[in-house]
Write a protein that holds these residues in place. Sequence first.
Motif, PDB file in Angstrom:
ATOM      1  N   GLU A  87      31.685 -25.933  68.277  1.00 47.34           N
ATOM      2  CA  GLU A  87      31.076 -24.754  68.897  1.00 47.34           C
ATOM      3  C   GLU A  87      31.591 -24.574  70.320  1.00 47.34           C
ATOM      4  N   GLU A  88      31.659 -25.678  71.046  1.00 45.34           N
ATOM      5  CA  GLU A  88      32.143 -25.626  72.424  1.00 45.34           C
ATOM      6  C   GLU A  88      33.564 -25.093  72.479  1.00 45.34           C
ATOM      7  N   LYS A  89      34.402 -25.611  71.606  1.00 46.12           N
ATOM      8  CA  LYS A  89      35.801 -25.173  71.551  1.00 46.12           C
ATOM      9  C   LYS A  89      35.887 -23.676  71.278  1.00 46.12           C
ATOM     10  N   TYR A  90      35.060 -23.197  70.348  1.00 45.67           N
ATOM     11  CA  TYR A  90      35.061 -21.781  69.987  1.00 45.67           C
ATOM     12  C   TYR A  90      34.658 -20.900  71.178  1.00 45.67           C
ATOM     13  N   TYR A  91      33.547 -21.251  71.817  1.00 50.70           N
ATOM     14  CA  TYR A  91      33.065 -20.417  72.920  1.00 50.70           C
ATOM     15  C   TYR A  91      33.977 -20.483  74.141  1.00 50.70           C
ATOM     16  N   LEU A  92      34.614 -21.622  74.351  1.00 52.29           N
ATOM     17  CA  LEU A  92      35.575 -21.713  75.449  1.00 52.29           C
ATOM     18  C   LEU A  92      36.761 -20.788  75.200  1.00 52.29           C
ATOM     19  N   GLN A  93      37.227 -20.759  73.960  1.00 53.45           N
ATOM     20  CA  GLN A  93      38.333 -19.859  73.614  1.00 53.45           C
ATOM     21  C   GLN A  93      37.933 -18.399  73.778  1.00 53.45           C
TER      22      GLN A  93
END
Length: 208
Positions: free
Chosen positions: A12-18
């Motif tokens: 989730e973190e990776k997605y929102y950072l992108q």
Amino acid sequence: MKTFLKPLTSEEEKYYLQEYKRGSQEAKNVLIERNLRLVAHIVKKYQGVEEELDDLISIGTIGLIKAIHTFNQEKSNRLSTYAARCIDNELLMLLRSKKKTSKDISLYEPIGTDREGNEINLLDVIENEPVDVVKNYSLKQDIRKLYYLLGFVLTKREAEVLKLRFGLYGCDELTQREIAKRLNISRSYVSRIEKNAILKLRNAFFSS
């Protein structure tokens, strides 16, 4: 303290950072909201200081926002690890600025003299003072900075005098007379070198 949302999973973190890097304000808000628990956790270390809890949370959140803005996924696996340092730094900067504006006594302020007539300042005795976790952490950070500046802003002679005077880098702590004898210079010259070196360190410390 209020109840905070659960932290994001790694995916989730990776997605929102992108998404945030693509310009999504909503993604940024999610990253902030889901990391407020981290802010609250770090703020707990600062309980006992004079600042209001809400103010500490606000300052910690500023550190979190800065972390989200500057985070580089190629250099760190998780945002939380990087953000923790940014939040800590922001809170410590607040406490240090409060100390400066409240005109606290400088570490280099003379508080007396020893039997040889050498000035004794707070830096000489600070290791004997009881400190809490926050002050101790701040002190360690300041010491690291001073060691860095020691080799960066001072001449070799100035650095040598301070090393011997304060027992730095494992050196024996010597009096000004002992240093003068070792370096084959006068005691008054050692005193001038010491004072000038401390002044240069202080100016560099508070300007950086």
